[in-house]
Design an enzyme around this catalytic site. Structure first.
Site, PDB file in Angstrom:
ATOM      1  N   GLU A  64     -69.475 101.217  22.901  1.00  0.00           N
ATOM      2  CA  GLU A  64     -68.492 102.245  23.249  1.00  0.00           C
ATOM      3  C   GLU A  64     -69.123 103.462  23.918  1.00  0.00           C
ATOM      4  O   GLU A  64     -68.548 104.053  24.828  1.00  0.00           O
ATOM      5  CB  GLU A  64     -67.713 102.684  22.003  1.00  0.00           C
ATOM      6  CG  GLU A  64     -66.830 101.598  21.398  1.00  0.00           C
ATOM      7  CD  GLU A  64     -67.608 100.588  20.544  1.00  0.00           C
ATOM      8  OE1 GLU A  64     -68.814 100.785  20.328  1.00  0.00           O
ATOM      9  OE2 GLU A  64     -66.990  99.604  20.093  1.00  0.00           O
ATOM     10  N   ASP A 123     -56.954  95.592   7.990  1.00  0.00           N
ATOM     11  CA  ASP A 123     -58.371  95.738   8.357  1.00  0.00           C
ATOM     12  C   ASP A 123     -59.096  96.831   7.564  1.00  0.00           C
ATOM     13  O   ASP A 123     -60.312  96.811   7.434  1.00  0.00           O
ATOM     14  CB  ASP A 123     -58.522  96.017   9.858  1.00  0.00           C
ATOM     15  CG  ASP A 123     -58.565  94.725  10.658  1.00  0.00           C
ATOM     16  OD1 ASP A 123     -58.803  93.666  10.051  1.00  0.00           O
ATOM     17  OD2 ASP A 123     -58.380  94.785  11.886  1.00  0.00           O
TER      18      ASP A 123
END
Lengths: 319, 273
Positions: A64, A123
């Site tokens: 990222e 998640d």
């Protein structure tokens, strides 16, 4: 514009889906639109753009920081560069790059974080983003936007692209109720009054807008007239809307799927303190959440219409 | 592009740049002389002979881009840009002073001709790659040059960028590692060894050219080879001497981030003729 009195709140698309679709439309109209991805294209929905415009799509792998800085380089050379990932990753792993390669040199980068808040559900907290608005708002020059539904997200993708300067656009994973009719006009930095009311103002962004509309219904049954304001632009804040709400209703509840610290609530409080201080309450998060279905997580961590209504009652008592 | 200068003229230019570096850092009483002096020949060859750039038209879209990843070496970049007319030479002495365009680290808000604001290490190669991709999309002849510090490449993002460049076959970018062997706290080999450096880049899919970063003909030939290399990015592993040109600064970790005294400045200038 006349304020609607009834909202069906029919379930619509997730804002990430609206983002992915709007990006393709934008790509068709403007050859300068490019997209960078960090191995989440099927989740952020930029895979549609990738399929349509493979030459303008750059796979960065799971990196990222590199992705954000590459986006800044593209933007520095005149491209309208969108970098997309989960909010938790692009803001946290890319923060230094957002600061030094986008905010500080004022580069025209568009950052999109999907899977924001806790409504991603199963998640769990490592993927949940509850600090992103605080981080994005900390960057001078950044415009920070959190749309509530698919119509507003589509509009804000275009507005973000048209805006010259860095933008953070916050999207969610789950389907959310439709609030706006197609054709609704939006502006960066402008709040929208969804329900009129005189006793208390419920301000929200993202999926808490629909919950605030529902809360207004609950309060109406109790004889309380609640105003509901969608505040899609977290920064720059519509301080006029805050001042008017504070002076006309004397109490504000800010609800958001984000930490209370550093979120919209504290920004609204700051604005009110400078114009018309009033009673305020906050519906937001104070700690990391946990796994579960999105509905169960939202309920356990207080992100429902009932929580908003309860906060409004507390505010009214203190008025 | 500039005409190739004769070697002696280019060496004289380098000496002038070194004098600027020593004088401006002395005046500022802080700054990074060692890593500025080690990169002088690299920037001199780039700006004189390699890069397509026009100080009269700094926003020319098809220009080549230069990014100083190791932003703390700002004095060498400022001196070269000033000598080329981008910014005033007679203001170089205002380095690091309030209101000066010559900020402590390169800042586009003050010098719009800078391609990137740098200073936080490890970001420059990625930004350069974005510019390379934009040039490729535009069918532009633009090439991008990024100077990295040897300490800087300890940053993980550099290797994310290295992987990306080879994977996407970006051949309009050249990274130059100013391999002067010293970083803030001491010798690179004692802080975090980066060797075998050429092997690392090669294994990441880059075309690697190892050279003496003060040997002007070698630098010229390396950039020519980089331009002729297609289908993969090129890195110059430039072996340099920290503090090059000033005897008491050479290979002296103290002068990574320490300004010379007035006396040291005088001594340095006496050597730089």
């Amino acid at each position: 514009m006349a304020v609607k009195t009834k909202y069906e709140l029919k379930l619509g698309a997730a804002t990430r889906e609206a983002f992915g679709k709007a990006l393709v439309e934008l790509g068709k109209e403007n050859q300068d639109v490019v997209v960078c991805d960090a191995d989440l294209s099927k989740s952020t929905m930029v895979h549609w753009f990738a399929k349509e415009f493979p030459d303008r799509f750059f796979s960065c792998g799971i990196a990222e920081a590199n992705m954000v800085a590459i986006g800044s380089g593209l933007a520095s050379s005149g491209k309208i560069a969108f970098v997309a990932s989960f909010s938790a990753f692009v803001l946290n792993k890319g923060f230094e790059q957002l600061r030094v390669t986008a905010a500080y040199p004022n580069v025209n980068l568009k950052v999109v974080g999907t899977h924001s808040g806790i409504s991603i559900g199963e998640d769990g907290p490592s993927q949940m983003s509850i600090e992103d608005l605080s981080l994005a708002c900390a960057l001078p020059g950044f415009v920070v936007i959190s749309p509530a539904d698919e119509v507003s997200m589509s509009a804000f993708v275009r507005l973000a692209a048209a805006h010259v300067g860095p933008v953070f656009l916050r999207a969610g994973r789950v389907k959310v109720p439709q609030i706006y009719d197609p054709g609704q006009k939006f502006e960066i930095g402008k709040a929208i009054t969804l329900v009129d009311g005189k006793d208390v103002t419920l301000i929200a962004h993202g999926l808490m807008v629909a919950e605030s509309i529902r809360a207004a219904g609950i309060l109406e049954a109790e004889g309380v007239s609640a105003r509901v304001i969608d505040m899609p632009t977290i920064k720059p804040l519509d301080t006029d809307a805050v001042r008017i709400a504070a002076s006309e209703t004397g109490a504000i509840v800010v609800s958001e799927e984000h930490l209370v610290d550093g979120g919209l609530g504290v920004r609204v409080a700051q604005a009110a303190s400078l114009s018309h201080p009033c009673v305020m309450e906050y519906v937001g998060l104070t700690d990391y959440a946990e796994s579960g279905t999105p509905e169960a997580v939202l309920e356990k961590f207080g992100m429902t219409a009932a929580n908003v209504a309860a906060a409004a009652r507390r505010a009214l008592k203190r008025k | 592009m500039q005409q190739t200068k004769d070697l002696a003229a280019l060496q004289q230019f380098c000496t002038r740049i070194r004098r600027h570096i020593v004088e401006m850092i002395t005046e500022a009483k802080s700054g990074h002389p060692g890593g500025s002096l080690s990169a002088v020949e690299i920037l001199a060859v780039l700006y004189h002979e390699v890069m397509r750039h026009d100080p009269e038209n700094p926003q020319w879209p098809d220009r080549d881009r230069f990014i100083l990843g190791k932003g703390h070496a700002a004095p060498v970049l400022y001196s070269v840009m000033a000598e080329f007319g981008y910014t005033p030479v007679d203001q170089l002495h205002t380095l690091r002073r309030i209101g000066s365009i010559y900020q402590g680290h390169p800042d586009r808000r003050f010098i719009p001709a800078l391609e990137a604001s740098t200073g936080s290490l490890g970001l420059g190669l990625s930004v350069g790659l974005g510019m390379s991709l934009a040039a490729r999309l535009n069918n532009s002849p633009t090439r991008v040059y990024v100077v990295l510090g040897d300490g800087e490449i300890q940053e993980g993002q550099v290797w994310e960028a290295a992987m990306f460049a080879a994977f996407h076959k970006v051949d309009n970018i050249v990274a130059i590692v100013d391999f002067n062997k010293i970083q803030l706290d001491g010798w690179v080999k004692d802080i975090m060894e980066v060797e075998p450096l050429a092997d690392k880049w090669r294994s990441f899919g880059w075309h690697v050219i190892t050279l003496d970063g003060h040997d002007i003909p070698a630098i010229r030939s390396a950039f020519s080879e980089a331009s002729a290399t297609k289908g993969k990015p090129t890195v110059l592993v430039a072996h340099t001497i920290k503090g090059k040109g000033v005897s008491f600064m050479e290979n002296n970790p103290k002068f990574h981030g320490m300004a010379p005294t007035k006396e040291e400045c005088a001594q340095a200038l006496a050597e730089l003729n």
